[in-house]
Design a protein around this motif. Structure first.
Motif, PDB file in Angstrom:
ATOM      1  N   THR A 154     -10.682  -5.080   5.323  1.00 13.57           N
ATOM      2  CA  THR A 154     -12.300  -4.965   5.583  1.00 13.57           C
ATOM      3  C   THR A 154     -12.731  -4.214   4.417  1.00 13.57           C
ATOM      4  N   CYS A 155     -12.055  -4.118   3.328  1.00 13.41           N
ATOM      5  CA  CYS A 155     -12.441  -3.467   1.957  1.00 13.41           C
ATOM      6  C   CYS A 155     -12.655  -1.869   1.944  1.00 13.41           C
ATOM      7  N   TYR A 156     -12.247  -1.265   3.006  1.00 15.29           N
ATOM      8  CA  TYR A 156     -12.113   0.118   3.295  1.00 15.29           C
ATOM      9  C   TYR A 156     -11.317   0.727   2.187  1.00 15.29           C
ATOM     10  N   MET A 157     -10.228   0.080   2.091  1.00 15.71           N
ATOM     11  CA  MET A 157      -9.210   0.487   1.067  1.00 15.71           C
ATOM     12  C   MET A 157      -8.823  -0.651   0.166  1.00 15.71           C
ATOM     13  N   ASN A 158      -8.424  -0.374  -1.122  1.00 16.67           N
ATOM     14  CA  ASN A 158      -7.723  -1.184  -2.116  1.00 16.67           C
ATOM     15  C   ASN A 158      -6.131  -1.197  -1.769  1.00 16.67           C
ATOM     16  N   PRO A 159      -5.652  -2.710  -2.094  1.00 16.45           N
ATOM     17  CA  PRO A 159      -4.109  -2.568  -2.264  1.00 16.45           C
ATOM     18  C   PRO A 159      -3.562  -1.931  -3.442  1.00 16.45           C
ATOM     19  N   TYR A 168     -15.955  -5.080  11.973  1.00 16.85           N
ATOM     20  CA  TYR A 168     -14.903  -4.353  12.169  1.00 16.85           C
ATOM     21  C   TYR A 168     -15.088  -3.186  13.048  1.00 16.85           C
ATOM     22  N   LYS A 216       0.885  -1.114   0.119  1.00 23.56           N
ATOM     23  CA  LYS A 216      -0.045   0.044   0.020  1.00 23.56           C
ATOM     24  C   LYS A 216       0.857   1.184  -0.154  1.00 23.56           C
ATOM     25  N   VAL A 217       0.506   1.984  -0.905  1.00 30.03           N
ATOM     26  CA  VAL A 217       1.434   3.459  -0.863  1.00 30.03           C
ATOM     27  C   VAL A 217       0.328   4.605  -0.929  1.00 30.03           C
ATOM     28  N   TYR A 218       0.584   5.478   0.007  1.00 33.26           N
ATOM     29  CA  TYR A 218      -0.342   6.751   0.012  1.00 33.26           C
ATOM     30  C   TYR A 218       0.262   7.780  -0.850  1.00 33.26           C
ATOM     31  N   ASP A 219      -0.433   8.141  -1.693  1.00 33.39           N
ATOM     32  CA  ASP A 219      -0.172   9.441  -2.441  1.00 33.39           C
ATOM     33  C   ASP A 219       1.534   9.604  -2.519  1.00 33.39           C
ATOM     34  N   LYS A 224      -7.342  -1.976   7.120  1.00 32.53           N
ATOM     35  CA  LYS A 224      -8.631  -1.426   6.402  1.00 32.53           C
ATOM     36  C   LYS A 224      -8.518  -2.254   5.024  1.00 32.53           C
ATOM     37  N   GLN A 260     -16.550  -7.369  -2.590  1.00 35.06           N
ATOM     38  CA  GLN A 260     -16.723  -6.469  -1.409  1.00 35.06           C
ATOM     39  C   GLN A 260     -17.836  -6.653  -0.432  1.00 35.06           C
ATOM     40  N   LEU A 262     -10.967  -7.280  -4.020  1.00 36.08           N
ATOM     41  CA  LEU A 262     -11.298  -6.281  -5.238  1.00 36.08           C
ATOM     42  C   LEU A 262     -12.692  -6.762  -5.760  1.00 36.08           C
ATOM     43  N   PRO A 316     -13.053   0.063  14.356  1.00 39.32           N
ATOM     44  CA  PRO A 316     -11.847   0.868  13.969  1.00 39.32           C
ATOM     45  C   PRO A 316     -11.333   1.406  15.490  1.00 39.32           C
TER      46      PRO A 316
END
Lengths: 245, 317
Positions: free
Chosen positions: B49-54, B79, B9-12, B46, B70, B67, B81
């Motif tokens: 739980t499908c809140y974010m995608n890899p 979940y 996972k890479v953020y921005d 996250k 979901q 993916l 948090p």
């Protein structure tokens, strides 16, 4: 459908818990009445049983009211962290969007219905209204509200603070409304005709003028449906960006 | 039940928060996710739980890719948090009712489900109160009730006891122990005793990578050739002692712990059992004319293994 209804009920409830709905409804009943009976001499000076003046002002009234109602749609969820909760429930982004949208539309529709007593009362006491025109005006007002809600939802999805969402939404709505009036107050040289027509055709207010005159033009209906769908799409893209951020 | 493969996972476009993590969690297993702040634990949860995608890699839950399926996966998971976000303007009952509706629980089953959860999490006294009026402990319990209400097969709990007082922690652990008989649980926490008390296996994460993935017994056994030596030195200046100790051979790490009395400083050193650190230390202290007032050897426990493997980490999310 049940999931959309659950979101819808929650949103509607939150409007009433936070008093937004009450403030919205009370002001919405008061302001049109004042405008109808007192602005520019009111209905008595005009001596015409018509709500056209009220509906001509409606795009401007909505500029303040609708962002006030919808500023929290996503910004509040993001700010409080409940967006994480919401999107880990087994609901799609689209279902959440539709549930929230319908709840806001319900409040606006209730506010509009509450103004119906003006033509009803006037009809009984003063003179007969053109009910075809009234239908066109209310139908147009609902379409206008759909566009405004869709635009402000999208803007709310871009921010975390309610005040940012409100100010940004109101500014953009104001811009999209007033550009329609620019050609009538400014002389455009012939070579800038395309700008003039772009302003007229993209403005949220110009497409509403036909409805306020009592004319339902399919182009205006398509315009508002188009604006609503485009901003739905942008809103969904904006929500999806969290997954890849 | 959960299979994570080369997860990235890479953020921005920043430094990856998760760097090629792979692990499997079997049905009915209770796994602790351990790591310092910013290690990537919450990001991994996250994504499960499908809140974010890899950004890269894949996650399979009950054989389905996160993916692709979901809604199916979200139905399997409960979940909680870290900060237990809730709709504060609702009452506890309204919130649980909403959770049931949004989770498509049959109308006739909603009230019995709420009653069951209220009893399990001891919310009887506050069920009609607004969530905004509740203490942190009760809010956590409401959160737990809401994630359990659809009887999920998988529970993912992010720092479930953070901010609770000791009594509330004990109650919370009791509830978790009761649940652990039937469910697959992933528990992220900073409290190592919680992991030792509840979890069968522990995955230690540092800087987005897995540095250990084993049962607690195996981890301790594998690290049993190490020991911690606690010692106290009587000297006039702490900085001088700290700098000088860098020259004592035989320890991987020496940390100042606290000041005992006016000029007595307590340290902890991580060494191998067969190292000659103790002898080196004694000689060194004599050379410097300081006094060694205390020395005790301890085998590594989970806390020390965690410190050794995960160490300090910058808090960068």
């Amino acid at each position: 459908m049940g999931r959309i209804y659950a979101i819808y009920k929650k949103e509607l409830g939150s409007f009433f818990y936070s008093s937004i709905a009450y403030v919205f409804l009370v002001l919405f009943i008061l302001i049109p009445n004042i405008m109808f009976f007192y602005f520019f001499g009111g209905i008595f000076k005009e001596d015409l049983a018509s709500m056209r003046r009220f509906f001509m002002m409606l795009p401007f009234v909505f500029i303040v009211f609708i962002p006030g109602l919808t500023m929290g749609s996503w910004a509040k969820e993001k700010n409080s962290g409940t967006i994480e909760l919401l999107f880990t429930f087994p609901v799609s982004d689209f279902e959440v969007l539709i549930g929230k949208f319908l709840a806001s539309l319900t409040i606006v529709a209730t506010a509009l219905v509450s103004t119906l007593f003006i033509p009803l009362l006037t009809h009984i006491m003063l003179g007969s209204f053109d009910w075809g025109q009234i239908f066109s005006q209310y139908f147009g007002a609902l379409l206008l509200a759909c566009s405004y809600i869709a635009i402000t939802f999208f803007i709310s999805s871009l921010t975390m603070e309610l005040i940012d969402a409100f100010l940004l939404s109101a500014s953009i709505l104001l811009l999209l409304t007033v550009i329609g009036y620019l050609p009538s107050v400014t002389q455009f040289p012939a070579w800038l005709d395309w700008v003039k027509y772009t302003f007229i055709n993209t403005s949220l207010s110009t497409h509403f003028s036909n409805f306020s005159k009592g004319v339902i033009d399919s182009r205006d209906v398509l315009y508002y449906a188009g604006v609503t769908l485009v901003f739905f799409y942008l809103n969904l893209r904006s929500l999806e960006s969290r997954k890849w951020g | 039940m959960i299979s994570v493969k080369n997860l990235v996972k890479v953020y921005d476009n920043n430094e990856p928060a998760v760097k090629g993590v792979s692990f499997d969690i079997n049905k009915g297993e209770i796994v602790g996710l351990l790591g310092p702040n910013g290690a990537g634990k919450t990001t991994i949860m996250k994504m499960i739980t499908c809140y974010m995608n890899p950004t890269g890699g894949e996650i399979f839950v009950d054989g389905k890719n996160t993916l692709d399926d979901q809604i199916y996966i979200k139905n399997l998971i409960g979940y909680l948090p870290e900060h237990t976000p809730q709709y504060e303007d609702m009452t506890v009952y309204e919130y649980l009712y909403f959770t049931c509706e949004v989770r498509s629980i049959k109308k006739e089953d909603i009230v019995p489900s709420i009653k069951k959860m209220v009893k399990l999490t001891s919310l009887e006294k506050v069920v009609t109160k607004k969530i905004s009026q509740l203490s942190k402990g009760f809010r956590k319990r409401v959160g737990l009730a809401s994630v359990l209400i659809h009887d999920p097969k998988i529970l993912i709990l992010d720092e479930p006891t953070s901010g609770l007082d000791p009594n509330q922690i004990i109650t919370f652990r009791k509830i978790l122990r009761r649940l652990s008989e039937k469910k697959t649980i992933i528990l992220s926490t900073h409290i190592l005793s919680e992991i030792e008390a509840i979890c069968e296996r522990v995955i230690i994460i540092k800087s987005g990578k897995i540095v250990a993935n084993d049962t607690i017994q195996n981890l301790i056994a594998k690290n049993s050739n190490e020991q911690y030596i606690d010692f106290c030195i009587e000297a006039s200046n702490l900085i001088e002692v700290e700098n000088a100790l860098l020259n004592v051979k035989g320890a991987w790490k020496i940390e100042f712990e606290k000041k005992n009395g006016t000029n007595i400083f307590k340290f902890k050193a991580l060494t191998l059992k067969d190292s000659n650190f103790e002898e080196n230390l004694r000689n060194f202290v004599n050379e410097k004319n300081w006094k060694l007032t205390y020395l005790e050897k301890n085998n590594a426990n989970l806390e020390e293994i965690f410190l050794k493997l995960a160490g300090e980490e910058e808090e960068n999310g």
